[in-house]
Design a protein around this motif. Structure first.
Motif, PDB file in Angstrom:
ATOM      1  N   ARG A 151     -10.845  -0.246  -5.439  1.00  0.00           N
ATOM      2  CA  ARG A 151      -9.628   0.556  -5.298  1.00  0.00           C
ATOM      3  C   ARG A 151      -9.956   2.045  -5.218  1.00  0.00           C
ATOM      4  O   ARG A 151      -9.089   2.896  -5.401  1.00  0.00           O
ATOM      5  CB  ARG A 151      -8.676   0.282  -6.455  1.00  0.00           C
ATOM      6  CG  ARG A 151      -8.079  -1.112  -6.386  1.00  0.00           C
ATOM      7  CD  ARG A 151      -7.051  -1.324  -7.485  1.00  0.00           C
ATOM      8  NE  ARG A 151      -6.486  -2.650  -7.405  1.00  0.00           N
ATOM      9  CZ  ARG A 151      -5.419  -2.975  -6.672  1.00  0.00           C
ATOM     10  NH1 ARG A 151      -4.815  -2.064  -5.956  1.00  0.00           N
ATOM     11  NH2 ARG A 151      -4.970  -4.204  -6.662  1.00  0.00           N
ATOM     12  N   ASP A 152     -11.195   2.375  -4.931  1.00  0.00           N
ATOM     13  CA  ASP A 152     -11.650   3.759  -4.812  1.00  0.00           C
ATOM     14  C   ASP A 152     -11.589   4.171  -3.340  1.00  0.00           C
ATOM     15  O   ASP A 152     -12.496   3.888  -2.564  1.00  0.00           O
ATOM     16  CB  ASP A 152     -13.071   3.878  -5.356  1.00  0.00           C
ATOM     17  CG  ASP A 152     -13.609   5.296  -5.312  1.00  0.00           C
ATOM     18  OD1 ASP A 152     -12.926   6.205  -4.790  1.00  0.00           O
ATOM     19  OD2 ASP A 152     -14.743   5.498  -5.789  1.00  0.00           O
ATOM     20  N   TRP A 174      -4.123   2.439  -4.894  1.00  0.00           N
ATOM     21  CA  TRP A 174      -5.397   3.143  -5.009  1.00  0.00           C
ATOM     22  C   TRP A 174      -5.487   4.006  -6.244  1.00  0.00           C
ATOM     23  O   TRP A 174      -4.496   4.527  -6.726  1.00  0.00           O
ATOM     24  CB  TRP A 174      -5.589   4.024  -3.776  1.00  0.00           C
ATOM     25  CG  TRP A 174      -5.575   3.220  -2.535  1.00  0.00           C
ATOM     26  CD1 TRP A 174      -4.504   3.009  -1.703  1.00  0.00           C
ATOM     27  CD2 TRP A 174      -6.642   2.461  -2.007  1.00  0.00           C
ATOM     28  NE1 TRP A 174      -4.871   2.180  -0.688  1.00  0.00           N
ATOM     29  CE2 TRP A 174      -6.182   1.821  -0.844  1.00  0.00           C
ATOM     30  CE3 TRP A 174      -7.970   2.259  -2.392  1.00  0.00           C
ATOM     31  CZ2 TRP A 174      -6.977   1.008  -0.061  1.00  0.00           C
ATOM     32  CZ3 TRP A 174      -8.776   1.454  -1.618  1.00  0.00           C
ATOM     33  CH2 TRP A 174      -8.285   0.833  -0.477  1.00  0.00           C
ATOM     34  N   SER A 175      -6.730   4.217  -6.703  1.00  0.00           N
ATOM     35  CA  SER A 175      -6.962   5.195  -7.760  1.00  0.00           C
ATOM     36  C   SER A 175      -6.713   6.575  -7.147  1.00  0.00           C
ATOM     37  O   SER A 175      -6.539   6.706  -5.942  1.00  0.00           O
ATOM     38  CB  SER A 175      -8.392   5.072  -8.292  1.00  0.00           C
ATOM     39  OG  SER A 175      -9.335   5.267  -7.250  1.00  0.00           O
ATOM     40  N   SER A 176      -6.712   7.603  -7.952  1.00  0.00           N
ATOM     41  CA  SER A 176      -6.425   8.937  -7.433  1.00  0.00           C
ATOM     42  C   SER A 176      -7.442   9.338  -6.369  1.00  0.00           C
ATOM     43  O   SER A 176      -8.586   8.876  -6.358  1.00  0.00           O
ATOM     44  CB  SER A 176      -6.418   9.952  -8.578  1.00  0.00           C
ATOM     45  OG  SER A 176      -7.703  10.022  -9.153  1.00  0.00           O
ATOM     46  N   ALA A 180      -7.339  11.262  12.032  1.00  0.00           N
ATOM     47  CA  ALA A 180      -7.150  12.563  11.394  1.00  0.00           C
ATOM     48  C   ALA A 180      -6.265  12.494  10.151  1.00  0.00           C
ATOM     49  O   ALA A 180      -6.339  13.366   9.296  1.00  0.00           O
ATOM     50  CB  ALA A 180      -6.535  13.547  12.391  1.00  0.00           C
ATOM     51  N   ARG A 181      -5.454  11.456  10.064  1.00  0.00           N
ATOM     52  CA  ARG A 181      -4.534  11.321   8.923  1.00  0.00           C
ATOM     53  C   ARG A 181      -4.475   9.878   8.490  1.00  0.00           C
ATOM     54  O   ARG A 181      -4.404   8.966   9.320  1.00  0.00           O
ATOM     55  CB  ARG A 181      -3.143  11.787   9.330  1.00  0.00           C
ATOM     56  CG  ARG A 181      -2.121  11.614   8.247  1.00  0.00           C
ATOM     57  CD  ARG A 181      -1.387  12.901   7.978  1.00  0.00           C
ATOM     58  NE  ARG A 181      -0.418  12.737   6.916  1.00  0.00           N
ATOM     59  CZ  ARG A 181      -0.568  13.240   5.697  1.00  0.00           C
ATOM     60  NH1 ARG A 181      -1.629  13.933   5.405  1.00  0.00           N
ATOM     61  NH2 ARG A 181       0.346  13.067   4.789  1.00  0.00           N
ATOM     62  N   VAL A 182      -4.491   9.686   7.183  1.00  0.00           N
ATOM     63  CA  VAL A 182      -4.414   8.355   6.588  1.00  0.00           C
ATOM     64  C   VAL A 182      -3.340   8.400   5.507  1.00  0.00           C
ATOM     65  O   VAL A 182      -3.332   9.303   4.672  1.00  0.00           O
ATOM     66  CB  VAL A 182      -5.775   7.952   5.961  1.00  0.00           C
ATOM     67  CG1 VAL A 182      -5.656   6.667   5.182  1.00  0.00           C
ATOM     68  CG2 VAL A 182      -6.850   7.849   7.034  1.00  0.00           C
ATOM     69  N   THR A 183      -2.430   7.428   5.549  1.00  0.00           N
ATOM     70  CA  THR A 183      -1.416   7.313   4.505  1.00  0.00           C
ATOM     71  C   THR A 183      -1.560   5.933   3.876  1.00  0.00           C
ATOM     72  O   THR A 183      -1.626   4.926   4.579  1.00  0.00           O
ATOM     73  CB  THR A 183       0.006   7.479   5.063  1.00  0.00           C
ATOM     74  OG1 THR A 183       0.084   8.746   5.722  1.00  0.00           O
ATOM     75  CG2 THR A 183       1.043   7.418   3.962  1.00  0.00           C
ATOM     76  N   VAL A 184      -1.635   5.911   2.556  1.00  0.00           N
ATOM     77  CA  VAL A 184      -1.819   4.655   1.831  1.00  0.00           C
ATOM     78  C   VAL A 184      -0.644   4.421   0.895  1.00  0.00           C
ATOM     79  O   VAL A 184       0.067   5.347   0.525  1.00  0.00           O
ATOM     80  CB  VAL A 184      -3.140   4.658   1.012  1.00  0.00           C
ATOM     81  CG1 VAL A 184      -4.339   4.758   1.922  1.00  0.00           C
ATOM     82  CG2 VAL A 184      -3.161   5.775  -0.013  1.00  0.00           C
ATOM     83  N   LEU A 231      -5.288  12.948   3.666  1.00  0.00           N
ATOM     84  CA  LEU A 231      -4.848  11.749   2.962  1.00  0.00           C
ATOM     85  C   LEU A 231      -3.456  11.952   2.388  1.00  0.00           C
ATOM     86  O   LEU A 231      -3.159  12.998   1.820  1.00  0.00           O
ATOM     87  CB  LEU A 231      -5.813  11.420   1.823  1.00  0.00           C
ATOM     88  CG  LEU A 231      -7.285  11.245   2.205  1.00  0.00           C
ATOM     89  CD1 LEU A 231      -8.132  11.052   0.967  1.00  0.00           C
ATOM     90  CD2 LEU A 231      -7.450  10.101   3.157  1.00  0.00           C
ATOM     91  N   GLY A 232      -2.629  10.946   2.537  1.00  0.00           N
ATOM     92  CA  GLY A 232      -1.287  10.979   1.974  1.00  0.00           C
ATOM     93  C   GLY A 232      -0.990   9.665   1.274  1.00  0.00           C
ATOM     94  O   GLY A 232      -1.670   8.665   1.491  1.00  0.00           O
TER      95      GLY A 232
END
Length: 117
Positions: A22-23, A52-54, A43-47, A68-69
């Protein structure tokens, strides 16, 4: 990772990804390296936030910055959204790392099945 075949119509889910942990900082470079080159530079990832962990708001992956978002919605399956400017958007189901291999295979196969299946 399993990707759905390209079709004439857009899909809600474009495949599935089964990370080892989860890292996100450790897992994201591996995912991006495995993507088809035709997807371009992500260029952009949203999870999904709870999955996920921080993680930082951006990170350097293969010598380029990826922003990251986190989504705050908690309904629906966990996903990761990948954006490549001028190329497109892809949404992958995230199979939780603790999922058994048999269950992960079933989930990934279903997410990557042709749209008519």
């Amino acid at each position: 990772m399993r990707l759905a075949p390209r079709g004439a119509l857009p899909r809600r889910i474009d495949g599935a990804w089964w990370p080892h942990t989860r890292d996100l900082v450790a897992e994201l470079p591996l995912l991006l390296a495995a993507l088809p080159r035709t997807w371009g530079q992500i260029a952009r990832v949203t999870v999904s936030g709870a999955t996920w962990s921080s993680s930082p708001r951006r990170m350097l992956v293969a010598n380029h910055v990826v922003r990251l978002g986190r989504s705050t919605t908690h309904h629906g399956p966990p996903t990761i959204c990948l954006l490549a400017p001028g190329q497109g958007r892809w949404d992958l189901l995230v199979v939780p790392p603790e999922t058994t291999e048999a269950d992960a295979e079933l989930l990934m196969a279903a997410a990557a099945a042709p749209a008519s299946a």
